[in-house]
Design a protein around this motif. Structure first.
Motif, PDB file in Angstrom:
ATOM      1  N   VAL A 184      -1.867  10.326  -3.544  1.00  0.00           N
ATOM      2  CA  VAL A 184      -0.627   9.596  -3.788  1.00  0.00           C
ATOM      3  C   VAL A 184      -0.153   9.818  -5.221  1.00  0.00           C
ATOM      4  O   VAL A 184       1.039  10.004  -5.488  1.00  0.00           O
ATOM      5  CB  VAL A 184      -0.823   8.093  -3.512  1.00  0.00           C
ATOM      6  N   ASP A 239      -4.397   6.391  -4.496  1.00  0.00           N
ATOM      7  CA  ASP A 239      -5.486   7.360  -4.529  1.00  0.00           C
ATOM      8  C   ASP A 239      -4.982   8.643  -5.193  1.00  0.00           C
ATOM      9  O   ASP A 239      -3.841   8.742  -5.632  1.00  0.00           O
ATOM     10  CB  ASP A 239      -6.027   7.631  -3.122  1.00  0.00           C
ATOM     11  N   ASP A 249       0.408   5.072   0.710  1.00  0.00           N
ATOM     12  CA  ASP A 249      -0.442   6.170   1.151  1.00  0.00           C
ATOM     13  C   ASP A 249       0.347   7.467   1.118  1.00  0.00           C
ATOM     14  O   ASP A 249       1.505   7.513   0.704  1.00  0.00           O
ATOM     15  CB  ASP A 249      -1.012   5.896   2.548  1.00  0.00           C
ATOM     16  N   SER A 250      -0.288   8.547   1.586  1.00  0.00           N
ATOM     17  CA  SER A 250       0.353   9.863   1.513  1.00  0.00           C
ATOM     18  C   SER A 250       1.622   9.920   2.351  1.00  0.00           C
ATOM     19  O   SER A 250       2.632  10.496   1.930  1.00  0.00           O
ATOM     20  CB  SER A 250      -0.631  10.944   1.968  1.00  0.00           C
ATOM     21  N   THR A 287       0.829  -1.201   0.000  1.00  0.00           N
ATOM     22  CA  THR A 287       0.000   0.000   0.000  1.00  0.00           C
ATOM     23  C   THR A 287       0.864   1.250   0.000  1.00  0.00           C
ATOM     24  O   THR A 287       1.837   1.353   0.741  1.00  0.00           O
ATOM     25  CB  THR A 287      -0.919   0.016   1.233  1.00  0.00           C
TER      26      THR A 287
END
Length: 299
Positions: free
Chosen positions: A226, A223, A189-190, A187
């Motif tokens: 990202v 997302d 993420d930010s 994963t």
């Protein structure tokens, strides 16, 4: 008026408590130095435990004189918060829970209460009860401060460990002179995207890399935030003098980028990490010669 009188009387009580704590700081510190909270933390010498105890007593005296015995955010606690955090962390490492640590704080009160009652010998019983009650509130507030400090320290530790895990999970690989790569798996993420950017830019500087490859083959999806982080990473690498190549874009990620309307016209993309490395080597005028037919063992 009765309410104002009550406040004034309470102020006098806390002032008297503050004066008592200041006057008896040495006696209290000597007793506290033998309590588990101090004795188990400051093991180098007893003098060290006594000195630490004095600092806490001074803080309590200041809080009492300020009339804020029930305020965990009182200024007097500021000076000892760091010390309390170290003490709580030390006891936690010894296997105690936060609840057990605060219970050890509570065991500090009886010794002070006995000294207070002795100091007020001859005073009206009502005044003795009021001062002892104020002391109970003050020590309860100290427990809250220790609990709050321990929780904050624990949260800070968790955040540091998470950052360390992110850094470990974001390795920079030197593939060739002037070529570095970050193979990303899992994963994205930010927070991790930010670590990727910082790690990659540091590697570009350290390795004097001309090409930086971001391989996202192992990233299932991203997302919008990202995706924008990745684009900013590409732009930042370019500003550092390196060309950034993005490889391994999966269909789902490609759809996200298109849906967001991000312009990839200036970004070099390749289907795989091998293709990205081949592109970088070609740009560096490096020719890779394959093995001879039949392998190295052929006569």
């Amino acid at each position: 008026m009765p309410e104002h009188d009550g406040e004034r009387q309470q102020g006098l009580v806390t002032q008297q408590l503050g004066v008592f704590l200041h006057a008896q700081r040495e006696q209290i510190a000597q007793r506290w130095a033998d309590e588990p909270l101090f004795r188990s933390v400051f093991t180098v010498s007893r003098d060290e435990a006594v000195e630490a105890s004095r600092a806490v007593v001074d803080a309590l005296a200041e809080v009492a004189r300020a009339g804020r015995v029930d305020a965990p955010d009182a200024t007097g606690f500021t000076l000892v918060r760091e010390q309390l955090a170290r003490m709580a962390a030390s006891r936690s490492r010894a296997g105690l829970s936060i609840s057990q640590v605060t219970t050890e704080v509570e065991t500090l009160r009886p010794a002070v209460s006995r000294l207070l009652v002795a100091d007020l010998a001859g005073a009206p019983e009502e005044r003795v009860r009021a001062c002892d009650s104020a002391l109970t509130v003050l020590m309860g507030t100290l427990r809250l401060v220790v609990m709050e400090t321990a929780l904050n320290e624990g949260q800070a530790l968790i955040e540091r460990q998470q950052l360390q895990l992110l850094e470990v999970a974001t390795p920079v690989v030197r593939l060739w002179d002037g070529v570095v790569a970050v193979p990303l798996i899992g994963t994205l993420d930010s927070a991790r995207s930010q670590v990727v950017m910082e790690t990659l830019l540091d590697a570009v500087v350290e390795q004097q890399a001309r090409f930086a490859i971001l391989d996202i083959t192992g990233v299932p999806t991203v997302d919008s935030l990202v995706a924008q982080h990745l684009m900013r990473t590409v732009a930042a690498a370019r500003l550092m003098g390196a060309e950034c190549v993005v490889s391994g874009i999966r269909p789902a990620i490609a759809q996200t980028i298109v849906h967001l309307g991000l312009d990839l016209g200036t970004v070099v993309t390749r289907a795989s990490l091998a293709d990205a490395l081949a592109y970088a080597l070609h740009r560096l005028d490096v020719t890779v010669v394959g093995p001879a037919p039949g392998g190295a063992g052929t006569p």
